[in-house]
Design a protein around this motif. Sequence first.
Motif, PDB file in Angstrom:
ATOM      1  N   TRP A   1       4.750   8.141  -9.723  1.00  0.00           N
ATOM      2  CA  TRP A   1       4.438   6.704  -9.774  1.00  0.00           C
ATOM      3  C   TRP A   1       3.011   6.477 -10.247  1.00  0.00           C
ATOM      4  O   TRP A   1       2.763   5.603 -11.093  1.00  0.00           O
ATOM      5  CB  TRP A   1       4.675   6.104  -8.396  1.00  0.00           C
ATOM      6  CG  TRP A   1       4.239   4.690  -8.239  1.00  0.00           C
ATOM      7  CD1 TRP A   1       4.863   3.566  -8.711  1.00  0.00           C
ATOM      8  CD2 TRP A   1       3.068   4.225  -7.553  1.00  0.00           C
ATOM      9  NE1 TRP A   1       4.160   2.442  -8.359  1.00  0.00           N
ATOM     10  CE2 TRP A   1       3.058   2.816  -7.647  1.00  0.00           C
ATOM     11  CE3 TRP A   1       2.043   4.862  -6.848  1.00  0.00           C
ATOM     12  CZ2 TRP A   1       2.052   2.039  -7.084  1.00  0.00           C
ATOM     13  CZ3 TRP A   1       1.041   4.100  -6.280  1.00  0.00           C
ATOM     14  CH2 TRP A   1       1.045   2.706  -6.402  1.00  0.00           C
ATOM     15  N   LEU A   2       2.049   7.244  -9.736  1.00  0.00           N
ATOM     16  CA  LEU A   2       0.664   7.112 -10.175  1.00  0.00           C
ATOM     17  C   LEU A   2       0.522   7.436 -11.661  1.00  0.00           C
ATOM     18  O   LEU A   2      -0.143   6.709 -12.415  1.00  0.00           O
ATOM     19  CB  LEU A   2      -0.244   8.033  -9.362  1.00  0.00           C
ATOM     20  CG  LEU A   2      -0.546   7.632  -7.907  1.00  0.00           C
ATOM     21  CD1 LEU A   2      -1.453   8.677  -7.263  1.00  0.00           C
ATOM     22  CD2 LEU A   2      -1.191   6.255  -7.816  1.00  0.00           C
TER      23      LEU A   2
ATOM     24  N   ILE B   1       0.868  -1.178   0.000  1.00  0.00           N
ATOM     25  CA  ILE B   1       0.000   0.000   0.000  1.00  0.00           C
ATOM     26  C   ILE B   1       0.904   1.227   0.000  1.00  0.00           C
ATOM     27  O   ILE B   1       1.657   1.452   0.953  1.00  0.00           O
ATOM     28  CB  ILE B   1      -0.929   0.009   1.224  1.00  0.00           C
ATOM     29  CG1 ILE B   1      -1.767  -1.277   1.269  1.00  0.00           C
ATOM     30  CG2 ILE B   1      -1.828   1.234   1.205  1.00  0.00           C
ATOM     31  CD1 ILE B   1      -2.603  -1.428   2.518  1.00  0.00           C
ATOM     32  N   VAL B   2       0.865   1.981  -1.070  1.00  0.00           N
ATOM     33  CA  VAL B   2       1.752   3.125  -1.245  1.00  0.00           C
ATOM     34  C   VAL B   2       1.020   4.402  -0.831  1.00  0.00           C
ATOM     35  O   VAL B   2      -0.123   4.635  -1.248  1.00  0.00           O
ATOM     36  CB  VAL B   2       2.212   3.250  -2.714  1.00  0.00           C
ATOM     37  CG1 VAL B   2       3.214   4.391  -2.871  1.00  0.00           C
ATOM     38  CG2 VAL B   2       2.821   1.933  -3.191  1.00  0.00           C
ATOM     39  N   ILE B   3       1.675   5.212  -0.003  1.00  0.00           N
ATOM     40  CA  ILE B   3       1.083   6.492   0.406  1.00  0.00           C
ATOM     41  C   ILE B   3       2.159   7.573   0.401  1.00  0.00           C
ATOM     42  O   ILE B   3       3.355   7.280   0.555  1.00  0.00           O
ATOM     43  CB  ILE B   3       0.430   6.413   1.808  1.00  0.00           C
ATOM     44  CG1 ILE B   3       1.475   6.058   2.879  1.00  0.00           C
ATOM     45  CG2 ILE B   3      -0.710   5.401   1.819  1.00  0.00           C
ATOM     46  CD1 ILE B   3       0.921   6.121   4.302  1.00  0.00           C
TER      47      ILE B   3
ATOM     48  N   ALA C   1       5.173  -1.364  -5.865  1.00  0.00           N
ATOM     49  CA  ALA C   1       5.405  -0.090  -5.188  1.00  0.00           C
ATOM     50  C   ALA C   1       6.746   0.497  -5.614  1.00  0.00           C
ATOM     51  O   ALA C   1       7.689  -0.227  -5.950  1.00  0.00           O
ATOM     52  CB  ALA C   1       5.381  -0.289  -3.680  1.00  0.00           C
ATOM     53  N   PRO C   2       6.871   1.818  -5.608  1.00  0.00           N
ATOM     54  CA  PRO C   2       8.178   2.428  -5.895  1.00  0.00           C
ATOM     55  C   PRO C   2       9.134   2.249  -4.724  1.00  0.00           C
ATOM     56  O   PRO C   2       8.726   1.912  -3.607  1.00  0.00           O
ATOM     57  CB  PRO C   2       7.815   3.901  -6.098  1.00  0.00           C
ATOM     58  CG  PRO C   2       6.599   4.106  -5.241  1.00  0.00           C
ATOM     59  CD  PRO C   2       5.832   2.805  -5.322  1.00  0.00           C
ATOM     60  N   ASP C   3      10.392   2.485  -4.981  1.00  0.00           N
ATOM     61  CA  ASP C   3      11.410   2.405  -3.938  1.00  0.00           C
ATOM     62  C   ASP C   3      11.270   3.617  -3.027  1.00  0.00           C
ATOM     63  O   ASP C   3      11.322   4.758  -3.495  1.00  0.00           O
ATOM     64  CB  ASP C   3      12.796   2.386  -4.579  1.00  0.00           C
ATOM     65  CG  ASP C   3      13.909   2.201  -3.561  1.00  0.00           C
ATOM     66  OD1 ASP C   3      13.594   2.136  -2.341  1.00  0.00           O
ATOM     67  OD2 ASP C   3      15.087   2.123  -3.952  1.00  0.00           O
ATOM     68  N   PRO C   4      11.069   3.387  -1.701  1.00  0.00           N
ATOM     69  CA  PRO C   4      10.910   4.540  -0.800  1.00  0.00           C
ATOM     70  C   PRO C   4      12.166   5.375  -0.638  1.00  0.00           C
ATOM     71  O   PRO C   4      12.123   6.464  -0.094  1.00  0.00           O
ATOM     72  CB  PRO C   4      10.478   3.895   0.527  1.00  0.00           C
ATOM     73  CG  PRO C   4      10.997   2.495   0.445  1.00  0.00           C
ATOM     74  CD  PRO C   4      10.948   2.102  -1.001  1.00  0.00           C
TER      75      PRO C   4
ATOM     76  N   ASP D   1       6.359  13.913  -4.488  1.00  0.00           N
ATOM     77  CA  ASP D   1       6.685  13.948  -5.911  1.00  0.00           C
ATOM     78  C   ASP D   1       6.833  12.544  -6.474  1.00  0.00           C
ATOM     79  O   ASP D   1       6.361  12.256  -7.583  1.00  0.00           O
ATOM     80  CB  ASP D   1       7.970  14.747  -6.139  1.00  0.00           C
ATOM     81  CG  ASP D   1       7.784  16.232  -5.860  1.00  0.00           C
ATOM     82  OD1 ASP D   1       6.625  16.673  -5.786  1.00  0.00           O
ATOM     83  OD2 ASP D   1       8.805  16.933  -5.699  1.00  0.00           O
ATOM     84  N   THR D   2       7.481  11.673  -5.718  1.00  0.00           N
ATOM     85  CA  THR D   2       7.650  10.283  -6.156  1.00  0.00           C
ATOM     86  C   THR D   2       6.297   9.588  -6.277  1.00  0.00           C
ATOM     87  O   THR D   2       6.056   8.831  -7.232  1.00  0.00           O
ATOM     88  CB  THR D   2       8.542   9.517  -5.165  1.00  0.00           C
ATOM     89  OG1 THR D   2       9.804  10.170  -5.058  1.00  0.00           O
ATOM     90  CG2 THR D   2       8.746   8.071  -5.612  1.00  0.00           C
TER      91      THR D   2
END
Length: 255
Positions: A240-241, A160-162, A251-254, A235-236
């Motif tokens: 990504w969206l 879950i990306v936030i 998910a992108p790399d945090p 911004d990331t």
Amino acid sequence: MDRRRTLVALVVAALSLLLAMGTVAAQSENRDLIDGLEYQLLYVALPLTLFVLLILVYAAVKFHDNDDPQPTTEDPALEITWTVATALILLFVGLSGYSVLVNPYVSPSQALEGEDTSQDGFDSFADLPDTDDEEVHVRGYQWEWQATYPEANVTTESEIVIPADTDVTFWLTSDDVVHSLFVPDLGVKQDAFPGDYTRARTTVSEPGRYDAVCAEFCGAGHSRMDGSIVVVERDTYDEWLAANEGTITDAPDPG
């Protein structure tokens, strides 16, 4: 002498625990609220516990060889004092707990004034009320979590990306049995019910990957129903969206 050393050791251990807990920075508003309440209660409970232990040790040492014990002399003033003191302590605990429980990050139904936060009568995610938060639709099923981002139609599995430093609402439901999304490091926990929609709310300050598990027994694969909350910079998150619109992706790399 042994009793004194034991008492000193207990005091040192308790103070060391307090110092160690105080060095851990909260990663989310939820965790900060919960930790703050725990510290308040601990700072009150610790001296009271030590006070009771001191009285106990004193009584054990002073009266251990008393061959003719007598009942305590009736003292109304003393009884009134400890009754009032107990009432004040309970009042403090109640008010401290209430101030956290009504916070909109702990109880999302107390969210921003004017929002329709009722969770009754919704037949689908499309019927849910709009909020001012970044919204993620989370669906639990045996035995994974699926997250969908309605504005971009992006879907992830078990991640879950936030965005960081942003108010986020999770709308949760279940396809089969009761599940519960639990993120210990962020202080987030909310049940997901079949046919119903529940809300969890948070804002996370530190980008990173945080473990998420199911906290409600949901069948043979319950122990394997884990995932991650991936927090990235705003911004990331937006990039990504935009890059994955209409897809099922990772998910992108945090960073």
